[in-house]
Motif scaffolding. Sequence first.
Motif, short mmCIF file in Angstrom:
data_model
loop_
_atom_site.label_atom_id
_atom_site.label_comp_id
_atom_site.label_asym_id
_atom_site.label_seq_id
_atom_site.Cartn_x
_atom_site.Cartn_y
_atom_site.Cartn_z
N SER A 228 31.22 120.95 126.70
CA SER A 228 32.54 120.57 127.20
C SER A 228 32.67 119.07 127.45
CB SER A 228 32.84 121.32 128.50
OG SER A 228 32.65 122.71 128.34
N LEU A 231 35.86 117.57 126.41
CA LEU A 231 37.02 118.37 126.79
C LEU A 231 38.27 117.49 126.83
CD1 LEU A 231 37.51 121.38 127.86
CD2 LEU A 231 37.53 120.34 130.13
N MET A 250 36.90 122.70 123.50
CA MET A 250 35.57 123.08 123.97
C MET A 250 34.76 123.47 122.74
SD MET A 250 34.69 125.91 126.91
CE MET A 250 35.20 124.88 128.28
#
Length: 282
Positions: A228, A231, A250
């Motif tokens: 992540s 992200l 992700m």
Amino acid sequence: MTVSLGSASGHLVAIGGAEDRTSELDILKRVFALAPTDNQEVAVIATASGIPKQILPDYEAAFTRLGASRVHSLDIQDRQQAAHADTVQRIEQSGVIFFTGGDQLRLTNVFGGTPILQAVRERLAAGAVVAGTSAGAAAMPGTMIYNGAAADALRKGAVNMTFGLGLVEGLIIDSHFLERGRFTRLMEVGASNPEHLGVGIGEDAGVIIHPHGILEAIGSGHVILIDSHELASSNIAELSMGEPVAVEHMILHALVSGHGFDLKARRYLVTDELRAALANAQ
């Protein structure tokens, strides 16, 4: 956060659970092979288990088959036992330290701040291999998952986390990952902790975390990585507890035995790349 074993020169091996303990012993064989060449003693710690008397003989038999010179079966049940000098000495003289499955909160509750945990960290730093299966794997990082329904965990607050054993930083490890449908658990963790790399390990699968920052998948099952750190967006900070979490960008990787991941560069390694990375680090 950089994934780190600190100053360790040993290896960590995290196993997703249900590893073969009676037949070919493929994963346990890899664990034992990482032990220092001059130390074939094994300490098996069954603190997490509710049935230590049933599982300790299995591990003792398995490691004896693999060539262990001695297997210390440690049924440590409380913090007083975790401070016994004789028990600490068995950890200090072992080249392999193995945590069984069970309840990871028992591990952190019994071992946190004790001479046993300090001895385990010192052995890892000195070159021993520290391995764990199921709860024994989940408890390894500085932060661990200890609860959270698998069915719909992509909701704010659905996954419970606390401090782990602190053997590696920057990872969150979840076990029995595919078999129990735990994808949304690591997705929720990734949304709230994007610096941490989620490592979901299937049954009869595992990862070797090499001291120079290369993760290697082993065993017959899958290892799922949920990354992540890039992200793009998430609504998690604005939500009330229990509301559904949205995430954008992700990254998911599925590793099989012989594939790996460069934890520093956040880069997937196919077989040839993994071999080269491991050779260059020697």
